[in-house]
Design an enzyme around this catalytic site. Sequence first.
Site, short mmCIF file in Angstrom:
data_model
loop_
_atom_site.label_atom_id
_atom_site.label_comp_id
_atom_site.label_asym_id
_atom_site.label_seq_id
_atom_site.Cartn_x
_atom_site.Cartn_y
_atom_site.Cartn_z
N LYS A 34 0.84 -1.20 0.00
CA LYS A 34 0.00 0.00 0.00
C LYS A 34 0.87 1.25 0.00
O LYS A 34 1.74 1.42 0.86
CB LYS A 34 -0.91 0.02 1.23
N ASP A 61 -3.52 4.25 -1.91
CA ASP A 61 -4.46 4.68 -0.87
C ASP A 61 -4.43 6.21 -0.75
O ASP A 61 -3.82 6.76 0.17
CB ASP A 61 -4.06 4.01 0.46
N LEU A 62 -5.07 6.89 -1.71
CA LEU A 62 -5.08 8.36 -1.68
C LEU A 62 -6.46 8.90 -1.31
O LEU A 62 -6.64 10.12 -1.22
CB LEU A 62 -4.62 8.92 -3.05
N LYS A 63 -7.42 8.03 -1.13
CA LYS A 63 -8.76 8.42 -0.63
C LYS A 63 -9.30 9.66 -1.33
O LYS A 63 -9.56 10.68 -0.71
CB LYS A 63 -8.71 8.66 0.88
N PHE A 64 -9.50 9.55 -2.65
CA PHE A 64 -9.99 10.70 -3.42
C PHE A 64 -11.34 11.17 -2.90
O PHE A 64 -12.22 10.37 -2.57
CB PHE A 64 -10.14 10.35 -4.90
N HIS A 65 -11.53 12.48 -2.82
CA HIS A 65 -12.80 13.07 -2.36
C HIS A 65 -12.87 14.47 -2.96
O HIS A 65 -12.29 15.42 -2.44
CB HIS A 65 -12.80 13.14 -0.81
N ASP A 66 -13.57 14.58 -4.11
CA ASP A 66 -13.62 15.85 -4.82
C ASP A 66 -14.85 15.83 -5.72
O ASP A 66 -15.64 14.89 -5.65
CB ASP A 66 -12.31 16.01 -5.64
N PRO A 68 -17.03 15.07 -9.02
CA PRO A 68 -16.91 13.88 -9.87
C PRO A 68 -15.92 14.03 -11.02
O PRO A 68 -15.13 13.12 -11.29
CB PRO A 68 -18.35 13.68 -10.40
N ASN A 69 -15.91 15.18 -11.69
CA ASN A 69 -15.03 15.35 -12.83
C ASN A 69 -13.55 15.20 -12.44
O ASN A 69 -12.76 14.57 -13.14
CB ASN A 69 -15.29 16.73 -13.45
N THR A 122 -11.43 4.85 10.62
CA THR A 122 -11.36 4.14 11.91
C THR A 122 -10.96 5.07 13.05
O THR A 122 -11.09 4.73 14.21
CB THR A 122 -10.36 2.97 11.83
N ARG A 213 2.70 -0.85 10.84
CA ARG A 213 3.83 -0.92 11.77
C ARG A 213 4.12 -2.29 12.37
O ARG A 213 5.28 -2.58 12.68
CB ARG A 213 3.62 0.11 12.89
#
Length: 243
Positions: A34, A61-66, A68-69, A122, A213
Site C-alpha cells: 500500500k 491509498d489516496l482516498k480521493f474526495h472531490d 466527480p469530474n 477508523t 507498523r
Amino acid sequence: MPAREKLIVALDLPDAAAAVRLAERLKGHAGLFKVGSELFAAEGPVLARYLAGSGERVFLDLKFHDIPNTVRAAAREAAGIGVAMFDVHALGGRKMMEAALEGAREGGGKARPLVLAVTVLTSLASADLDELGVAGTTEDAGVRMAKLAQSAGLDGVIASAREARAIRRACGPRFLIVTPGIRPAGAPSHDQSRTMTPRDAVAAGADYLVVGRSITAAPDPAAAAEAIVKEMEAAGSPRETTA
Ligand code: C5P
C-alpha cells in the site's frame, strides 16, 4: 486465494528508497503493497509505478474526495499507473463514486483496478459523526455508506474490522471488505484505538487486511508478515471472492 495474497503491507515510510528496500525484503510474503499519502506527497507516483512495473500488486491509498469530474480524472491516472486497487471516500457521494469507476475503466481498460470506498475512518467515533451531522453510530453509517458504494458499482470498502460483520450481512458475499487497524495478539496498538487481531478480522468477514507498523517496524519484517499469515489461516479457510 491463499491467506498471504490477502495481506496488504502499508509502506508508510518517508522516502522511496526505504520503501523499495522494505518491499524487496517482503517480496513473496504479502499480496499487495500500500502506497499512501505520505509517500505519494514525498515522491509522487514513482514508487507505485516502480512496484507495479516490477510485478507487485499495489494499493494506491489516496482516498480521493472531490467533484466527480476531478475524481474521474484522478482515477484514470491512478489506473494508468497500473495499480491493482485504489480508494475514494464514500462521503463524496454516488455520482463521485460512479465517476471513479468510469475513470478506472478509462485508464485501466480490461485490467481496471478495483475501486474501493472508505466508509467511516477508523479514527472517528460515533460522537465525531454526531458533531459532523452524520446520523447514527459508526456501524450504522458504515453500513449505509457500504450499501451506497455497492449500488454505485464499486468493488468494496475500507472499513473497521469491527463493522465487517454488519457490512457483510448487508452487502453479501462478493463485496470486498478491506480492514486496517490490525494488530497481532499482544502487539502494541500505537495510535489505533479500535484494533482487531488478524484471526478475528478474517473470522468477521474481512477479505484483505492492511498492516503497517506491526510488520514495517519489526526487526524481521518477513517473519512478522508470515506470523500474521499464520494467524489469518487460523481463522479457517479465507473467503473466496471475485478478486
Ligand atoms: O501501522 P498501522 O497498521 O496502524 O497502519 C495502518 C495503515 O492503514 C496506515 O497506512 C493508515 O493510514 C491506514 N488506514 C487506517 N485507517 C483507515 C484507513 C487507512 O489506519 N480507516
